[in-house]
Scaffold this motif. Structure first.
Motif, short mmCIF file in Angstrom:
data_model
loop_
_atom_site.label_atom_id
_atom_site.label_comp_id
_atom_site.label_asym_id
_atom_site.label_seq_id
_atom_site.Cartn_x
_atom_site.Cartn_y
_atom_site.Cartn_z
N SER A 57 0.82 -1.21 0.00
CA SER A 57 0.00 0.00 0.00
C SER A 57 0.85 1.27 0.00
N LEU A 58 2.04 1.18 0.59
CA LEU A 58 2.91 2.35 0.63
C LEU A 58 3.75 2.48 -0.64
N GLY A 59 3.80 1.40 -1.42
CA GLY A 59 4.72 1.34 -2.56
C GLY A 59 4.53 2.46 -3.56
N GLY A 60 3.28 2.81 -3.85
CA GLY A 60 3.04 3.82 -4.88
C GLY A 60 2.84 5.22 -4.34
N LEU A 61 3.10 5.43 -3.07
CA LEU A 61 2.81 6.73 -2.45
C LEU A 61 4.09 7.51 -2.17
N SER A 62 3.97 8.83 -2.25
CA SER A 62 5.06 9.68 -1.77
C SER A 62 4.97 9.73 -0.25
N GLU A 63 6.00 10.21 0.38
CA GLU A 63 5.97 10.31 1.85
C GLU A 63 4.86 11.27 2.30
N ALA A 64 4.63 12.32 1.54
CA ALA A 64 3.57 13.28 1.91
C ALA A 64 2.20 12.63 1.79
N GLU A 65 2.02 11.81 0.75
CA GLU A 65 0.73 11.13 0.59
C GLU A 65 0.55 10.09 1.70
N ALA A 66 1.60 9.37 2.02
CA ALA A 66 1.51 8.35 3.07
C ALA A 66 1.19 8.99 4.42
N ALA A 67 1.69 10.19 4.62
CA ALA A 67 1.47 10.86 5.91
C ALA A 67 -0.01 11.15 6.15
N LYS A 68 -0.79 11.17 5.08
CA LYS A 68 -2.22 11.50 5.23
C LYS A 68 -3.08 10.26 5.46
N LEU A 69 -2.50 9.08 5.42
CA LEU A 69 -3.31 7.87 5.63
C LEU A 69 -3.87 7.83 7.05
N PRO A 70 -5.16 7.61 7.19
CA PRO A 70 -5.74 7.58 8.53
C PRO A 70 -5.34 6.32 9.29
N VAL A 71 -4.92 6.46 10.53
CA VAL A 71 -4.61 5.31 11.38
C VAL A 71 -5.27 5.41 12.75
N GLY A 72 -5.83 6.57 13.06
CA GLY A 72 -6.45 6.77 14.37
C GLY A 72 -7.75 6.00 14.50
N THR A 73 -8.20 5.82 15.74
CA THR A 73 -9.44 5.10 15.99
C THR A 73 -10.41 5.91 16.83
N SER A 74 -10.12 7.20 17.00
CA SER A 74 -11.03 8.03 17.80
C SER A 74 -11.37 9.30 17.03
N ARG A 75 -12.03 10.21 17.72
CA ARG A 75 -12.39 11.48 17.10
C ARG A 75 -11.19 12.36 16.81
N ARG A 76 -10.02 11.98 17.34
CA ARG A 76 -8.82 12.80 17.04
C ARG A 76 -8.50 12.79 15.56
N GLY A 77 -8.84 11.70 14.87
CA GLY A 77 -8.57 11.61 13.44
C GLY A 77 -7.09 11.57 13.11
N LEU A 78 -6.32 10.82 13.87
CA LEU A 78 -4.87 10.77 13.66
C LEU A 78 -4.52 10.14 12.31
N THR A 79 -3.46 10.67 11.70
CA THR A 79 -2.95 10.10 10.45
C THR A 79 -1.57 9.51 10.70
N LEU A 80 -1.07 8.79 9.70
CA LEU A 80 0.23 8.15 9.83
C LEU A 80 1.31 9.19 10.14
N GLY A 81 1.22 10.33 9.46
CA GLY A 81 2.22 11.38 9.66
C GLY A 81 2.16 12.02 11.03
N ASP A 82 1.00 11.95 11.70
CA ASP A 82 0.89 12.50 13.06
C ASP A 82 1.70 11.66 14.05
#
Lengths: 265, 360
Positions: free
Chosen positions: A23-48
Motif C-alpha cells: 500500500s505504501l509502494g506507490g505513495l510519496s511520503e507526503a501522501e503516506a502521511a495523510k493515511l488515517p490510522v487513528g481510531t477516535s475522534r482525534r482523526g490521527l494520520t500516519l504522519g501524526d
C-alpha cells in the motif's frame, strides 16, 4: 527498506491494517502521511504518529513499537514487515503471504484467520494467539505462527490449518481445534478442549480433560516427519517430537480425531 | 424527587446535564458502560455515543457473548420458557445461577401438558448446582475442571465414546431416555466453551429424542440491549463509534481494559436499573445516570451524578420480560418520575450538538 519511526507512545489505539509495503509502494511520503490510522475522534494520520521514510521496496520496518499498534500486517499478502518493539491485537490477522516479525510482544488474536506466510513473535503473545476472533469460523488457517516466548490462554482456539509453535502456552491451548499442528514446550490445563482433529505436541501439560484417553506410546513415521519440519523453526521442538511420547486421543466429546502427544516420563 | 450532583455538590438536573455535555464535548475516547436500562434509554445512549464517538461496554457482555459467540459460529437449538413448562419431562439445570430464578419454581411446580410427554412426571436434574432442598431434584457433582469440562464428559458418555458405571453415565442414560428434555443454564456462568459443548450435546441428543437448550437471560437487560444494538447497528453491543461508523470489537471496547490501559478519557455509567458499579468509575471523569433511591444515587458515585426514574417502578419503560421471552412495556407503579434516563441522555446530546453548531 522503508521505515516508519514511532515518535512517541500514541495517545490511542492505532489501526495499521492499511500500512504495508504494497500500500505504501506507490505513495510519496507526503501522501503516506495523510493515511488515517487513528481510531477516535482525534482523526490521527500516519504522519501524526510516525516519521516516514519510503523507498518503494517490499520491506517495511516499524521502529519503536507499542502495544497500541493494532492489526500490524493484517491482510498482508507479500513482502516483509519487521516491528522493532511491541504490537497490539490481531497481528497478521487474515494474512495470506509474506513475512512478519515482531521483536517484542504481541497482544491478543495474533495470526487469527491467517492463511499463508510466516509470523514470528520473539517475545510473548496475548490470549487467543492463532485463535478465532468473535464470530469467526477459524483461527490460524494455514500460516506459520512462531512465538518464542509465552502465549496466553486459548492458543490456537478453533485453529483450522497451519503450524503454531510456541514456548509455553496457557490454559485451553488448541481448544475447538478443527485441524493443524501446535507444538509447545508446555501447555496449561485442558489442552485440546473440544478439538475435532489436529495435533498438539507438548513437553508437559497441566490438567488433562477426562475426555482424553491415553492410547500408549508409538513410533510413527508421522512423528519423524513432524520433527524434520520443526527442525528449521526450533531445534528444541524438533527434539521433543523425536523423543519418547505418549499419545492421547480426544476430544471424546466431539469427533475424537484429535491427538495430544506429550513427552513420556 | 429528582437529585443531581456535580463534584459532590447537590445541584439541579439542568446544571448536571450541562456539566455532562461539557465533559463529553471535549472527550476523545469516551466509554458508555453499564447500559442496564429500558429500551428508550438504550436508544438514547446509542444516539449520544454516535455523536461523541464513544464505545459501548455493557455489564451484560459476559453473558451475552458466551451465548452469541456460539450462536454465530455453530448455531443453537433453543426453546422458550412456555414450551419448556408445557412439554418437558426432563429438565437439566446446569450450574448455580438458574436456581435463583423464578422460572425454576415455575417449571418445578408444573407437569408436562402437551406433546409426547403429556401427563408424565417431570424430573429435575442438577449438574453442579447447590444442594438445597427447596426443589426436589437429583444432583450430579461437577468435575474438578469445572462446568465446561463436566459438560464435555457428559457429552462423551452420551455419544458412547466413554463407557462405565459412573454418575455421568447414569446422567447420560437419563438424557437419552427423555421424551422432551430441556437444559437450563445461565450463559455467563457456563462460559463460551461450555455453552458450545452444551449446544453440541443438545444436537447429539436430537439424533435420538427431542432436546432443547434454554439459556436464561442475564439480569441486566442484556437481551433488550442486544435487540437495540441489532436494529441500530446490525452488530452485537460492544461497539465503538470513534471512526463515525459502528465497529464491533469486544476486546477493544472492554471498558475496564480501556481504563486500565489509559485509553479512555471519560465515562458514562448508565444504570437506571440496578447493576454493579464499575470499580474503575472514579478513576476518570465520569457521569453516572442511576435510579432514584438506589444506593448509587449519591454525590460520590461519580463526578456528575443524575438520579432518574426507575423503569417499571417510578417511570414507564420497555424492558426484557424473561417469562414471556420478549420486550414488554412496564408502567410506573405510582406517580411517574419527572425525569427519565432517555430524556437526560437526549438532553446531553442536544447540548453537545448545539455547542458543535455554535462552533461552526
Amino acid at each position: 527498506m522503508s521505515t516508519l519511526t514511532l515518535r512517541q507512545e500514541p495517545p490511542e489505539r492505532l489501526d495499521l491494517l492499511n500500512i504495508n509495503p504494497l500500500s505504501l509502494g506507490g505513495l510519496s511520503e507526503a501522501e503516506a502521511a495523510k493515511l488515517p490510522v487513528g481510531t477516535s475522534r482525534r482523526g490521527l494520520t500516519l504522519g501524526d504518529c510516525f516519521t516516514i521514510r519510503l523507498d518503494g521496496s517490499d520491506t517495511l520496518t516499524i521502529e519503536g513499537g507499542s502495544s497500541r499498534l493494532d492489526r500490524v500486517g493484517a491482510s498482508l499478502d507479500g513482502g516483509t514487515i519487521r516491528v522493532e518493539g511491541d504490537v497490539g491485537q490481531r497481528l497478521g490477522a487474515g494474512m495470506a503471504g509474506g513475512t512478519l516479525t515482531v521483536t517484542g510482544s504481541a497482544g491478543p488474536y495474533s495470526g487469527s484467520g491467517a492463511s499463508g506466510g510466516t509470523i514470528t513473535i520473539e517475545g510473548d503473545a496475548g490470549d487467543h494467539a492463532g485463535g478465532a476472533v468473535y464470530s469467526a469460523k477459524a483461527g490460524l488457517d494455514g500460516a506459520t505462527l512462531v512465538i518464542r516466548g509465552r502465549a496466553g490462554d486459548h492458543l490456537g482456539d478453533r485453529m483450522r490449518r497451519g503450524m503454531l509453535l510456541v514456548g509455553e502456552a496457557g490454559a485451553y491451548a488448541g481448544a475447538r481445534m478443527i485441524a493443524g499442528t501446535i507444538a509447545a514446550t508446555r501447555v496449561g490445563d485442558h489442552p485440546g478442549y473440544g478439538m475435532r482433529r489436529g495435533t498438539i505436541l507438548a513437553g508437559a501439560t497441566g490438567a488433562l480433560s477426562p475426555t482424553f484417553v491415553e492410547t500408549g506410546t508409538h513410533d510413527l513415521v508421522f512423528l519423524r516427519l513432524l520433527a524434520r519440519s520443526l527442525r528449521a523453526l526450533s531445534p528444541a521442538h524438533a527434539d521433543l517430537a523425536a523423543g519418547a511420547l505418549k499419545r492421547y486421543s480426544g476430544d471424546l466429546a466431539t469427533l475424537s480425531k484429535g491427538e495430544l502427544w506429550v513427552a513420556a516420563g | 424527587m429528582m437529585a443531581a450532583w456535580v463534584k459532590g455538590g447537590a445541584t439541579d438536573a439542568d446544571a448536571a446535564i450541562e456539566a455532562a455535555a461539557h465533559l463529553f464535548a471535549s472527550a476523545k475516547v469516551p466509554v458508555v458502560t453499564g447500559l442496564c436500562a429500558d429500551v428508550g434509554a438504550l436508544r438514547a445512549a446509542y444516539g449520544l455515543a454516535g455523536v461523541i464517538g464513544a464505545s459501548l461496554d455493557p455489564v451484560a457482555a459476559p453473558s451475552l457473548y458466551a451465548e452469541l459467540g456460539v450462536l454465530s459460529r455453530t448455531g443453537a437449538m433453543g426453546t422458550t420458557p412456555a414450551e419448556a413448562v408445557g412439554r418437558a419431562d426432563l429438565v437439566v439445570v446446569v450450574g448455580n445461577a438458574p436456581w435463583d430464578r423464578p422460572f425454576l419454581q415455575d417449571i418445578a411446580a408444573a407437569k408436562p401438558r402437551r406433546g409426547r410427554a403429556a401427563g408424565s412426571e417431570r424430573t429435575i436434574l442438577s449438574l453442579g448446582g447447590p444442594s438445597n432442598g427447596q426443589i426436589r431434584h437429583v444432583a450430579y457433582p461437577v468435575e474438578p475442571g469445572g462446568l465446561a469440562v463436566s459438560i464435555a464428559q457428559l457429552r462423551a458418555f452420551a455419544k458412547g465414546h466413554l463407557a462405565g458405571e459412573t454418575a455421568y453415565a447414569d446422567l447420560a442414560r437419563r438424557l437419552v431416555a427423555a421424551h422432551y428434555g430441556v437444559v437450563v443454564y445461565e450463559p455467563g456462568e457456563v462460559g463460551e466453551l461450555g455453552v458450545e459443548m452444551l449446544q453440541g450435546l443438545v444436537k447429539d441428543l436430537n439424533d435420538v429424542t427431542r432436546f432443547f437448550a434454554l439459556p436464561l437471560a442475564d439480569p441486566f437487560q442484556g437481551r433488550a440491549l442486544i435487540q437495540v444494538a441489532a436494529w441500530t447497528t446490525g452488530q452485537a453491543p460492544s461497539t465503538g463509534f470513534g471512526r463515525h461508523v459502528p465497529e464491533h470489537d469486544p476486546w477493544r471496547f472492554d471498558g475496564a481494559r480501556q481504563v486500565r490501559e489509559g485509553e479512555a478519557d471519560a465515562a458514562l455509567w448508565l444504570s437506571s436499573l440496578p447493576s454493579p458499579r464499575p470499580d474503575w468509575l472514579a478513576s476518570l471523569p465520569s457521569v453516572a445516570i442511576v435510579g432514584e433511591g438506589s444506593a448509587n444515587a449519591t454525590g460520590d458515585t461519580a463526578e456528575i451524578v443524575i438520579a432518574v426514574g426507575v423503569p417499571g417502578e417510578s417511570t414507564g419503560g420497555t424492558l426484557w420480560n424473561e417469562r414471556r421471552g420478549t420486550l414488554t412495556h412496564s408502567s410506573a407503579a405510582g406517580q411517574p418520575a419527572a425525569l427519565t434516563a432517555g430524556a437526560v441522555l437526549d438532553a446531553i446530546r442536544a447540548r453537545i450538538t448545539a455547542k458543535d453548531s455554535a462552533a461552526c
